[in-house]
Design a protein around this motif. Structure first.
Motif, PDB file in Angstrom:
ATOM      1  N   ASP A 147       0.813  -1.209   0.000  1.00 20.13           N
ATOM      2  CA  ASP A 147       0.000   0.000   0.000  1.00 20.13           C
ATOM      3  C   ASP A 147       0.851   1.265   0.000  1.00 20.13           C
ATOM      4  O   ASP A 147       0.680   2.145  -0.851  1.00 20.13           O
ATOM      5  N   ARG A 207       1.093   3.872  -3.195  1.00 17.89           N
ATOM      6  CA  ARG A 207       0.583   5.250  -3.111  1.00 17.89           C
ATOM      7  C   ARG A 207       1.702   6.260  -3.351  1.00 17.89           C
ATOM      8  O   ARG A 207       1.473   7.317  -3.969  1.00 17.89           O
ATOM      9  N   ILE A 229       2.176   6.312  -7.086  1.00 21.00           N
ATOM     10  CA  ILE A 229       1.090   7.064  -7.724  1.00 21.00           C
ATOM     11  C   ILE A 229       1.385   8.561  -7.652  1.00 21.00           C
ATOM     12  O   ILE A 229       1.257   9.296  -8.648  1.00 21.00           O
ATOM     13  N   THR A 237      -3.883  10.434 -11.561  1.00 28.60           N
ATOM     14  CA  THR A 237      -3.692   9.959 -10.191  1.00 28.60           C
ATOM     15  C   THR A 237      -5.007   9.570  -9.529  1.00 28.60           C
ATOM     16  O   THR A 237      -5.045   8.619  -8.740  1.00 28.60           O
ATOM     17  N   THR A 289      -5.619   5.860  -8.085  1.00 27.31           N
ATOM     18  CA  THR A 289      -6.010   5.678  -6.683  1.00 27.31           C
ATOM     19  C   THR A 289      -7.297   4.881  -6.587  1.00 27.31           C
ATOM     20  O   THR A 289      -7.447   4.026  -5.696  1.00 27.31           O
ATOM     21  N   TRP A 320      -6.481   1.228  -7.172  1.00 26.84           N
ATOM     22  CA  TRP A 320      -5.781   0.664  -6.015  1.00 26.84           C
ATOM     23  C   TRP A 320      -6.719   0.481  -4.828  1.00 26.84           C
ATOM     24  O   TRP A 320      -6.714  -0.563  -4.167  1.00 26.84           O
ATOM     25  N   GLN A 321      -7.542   1.488  -4.554  1.00 24.18           N
ATOM     26  CA  GLN A 321      -8.458   1.388  -3.417  1.00 24.18           C
ATOM     27  C   GLN A 321      -9.485   0.283  -3.638  1.00 24.18           C
ATOM     28  O   GLN A 321      -9.850  -0.434  -2.699  1.00 24.18           O
TER      29      GLN A 321
END
Length: 289
Positions: free
Chosen positions: A143, A147, A150, A159, A163, A166-167
């Motif tokens: 994580d 981040r 990113i 971005t 995000t 990824w989330q």
């Protein structure tokens, strides 16, 4: 320096039966190993860095067991070399696999997607008793690094979209099934093609057992939206597995982009596509155009 002279010296000292064969460097062999073709039938692989030093032994133990159960060719280990002549790590000799590294000519191929899905299905069905466990097979452990990556490419990619990808990967449930085999680095550069068809899978340094989502990366490095859908259906990947797989593809793409894009145009192009395909896939999953 890992060069022909070093490889020749190691062969002469440890495997003199092959020392007289012609040895030539294989260009664009990847970031983990320097590869030489030895005669017509063999390949010599010397790790470039500590992250790849366990591969020779792992492949020599597991690939002969896995190969008969898999529908595509995989490397056939012949010997494992020892450190020597100032070179600090184990290295390997394997049978040469004919073919060329897969290209985006296969991106829209449903046949390629089904073939690669069948390979993963067979791999996942192989018994896991005694299998190696890779220590970094959980997305949350990546994580912070993801981040940070990113944020570091904010001027290059979207971005907000990254995000969101990824989330979404972190928000779905973790793999709750029994551990299954994964290749661990299943992307376009580790697939060979011959006569326009997928012919082999190589580079099993990340081989281990755990969450099958890790191998969904192939869908974002090789495939287009249409063939990706064929691949997913053939594997029967549920929404959570697919979301985690998309997250793996994003994290791996960002890591490679940040590490190599400035010095390697080929890696820059491949990882740019990989990252953008994850963004496209999330958008399409929500009905976007």
């Amino acid at each position: 320096m890992i060069d022909v002279a070093l490889a020749e010296g190691l062969l002469q000292a440890q495997f003199p039966q092959w020392a007289g064969l012609p040895l030539r460097l294989v260009e664009k062999a990847g970031s983990d190993h320097v590869i030489f073709r030895l005669g017509d039938e063999l390949a010599v692989r010397l790790p470039r860095h500590e992250g790849a030093i366990g591969q020779a032994k792992k492949e020599s133990v597991w690939l002969p067991r896995l190969a008969p159960a898999l529908p595509l060719a995989v490397p056939e280990p012949v010997a494992v070399g020892r450190p020597g002549l100032g070179y600090p790590w184990h290295w390997s000799v394997a049978r040469w696999l004919d073919g060329e590294v897969a290209t985006l000519d296969l991106a829209d191929s449903w046949e390629a997607a089904e073939t690669l899905a069948a390979f993963l299905d067979a791999l996942q069905r192989f018994p896991v008793a005694g299998a190696p466990r890779e220590g970094d097979d959980l997305l949350p452990r990546r994580d912070r690094a993801t981040r940070e990556a990113i944020a570091s490419v904010a001027g290059v990619f979207d971005t907000g979209a990254m995000t969101a990808v990824w989330q979404a990967a972190l928000d779905v449930p973790a793999w709750a099934g029994p551990p299954v085999w994964f290749h661990g680095d299943f992307h376009i550069g580790n697939v060979l093609m011959s006569k326009g068809r997928v012919s082999a899978v190589i580079d099993f340094g990340g081989l281990g057992v755990g969450d099958p989502a890790r191998d969904m990366m192939m869908a974002f490095t090789l495939m287009s939206a249409g063939s990706r859908a064929v691949f997913r259906e053939a594997l029967g990947a549920d929404d959570a597995t697919w979301a985690r797989g998309r997250g793996w593809a994003l994290a791996a793409g960002l890591n490679a982009y940040c590490s190599y894009a400035k010095t390697d145009a080929r890696v820059a192009a491949q990882t740019t596509r990989q990252i953008n395909e994850t963004l496209t896939d999330l958008r399409l999953s929500f009905g976007g155009g």
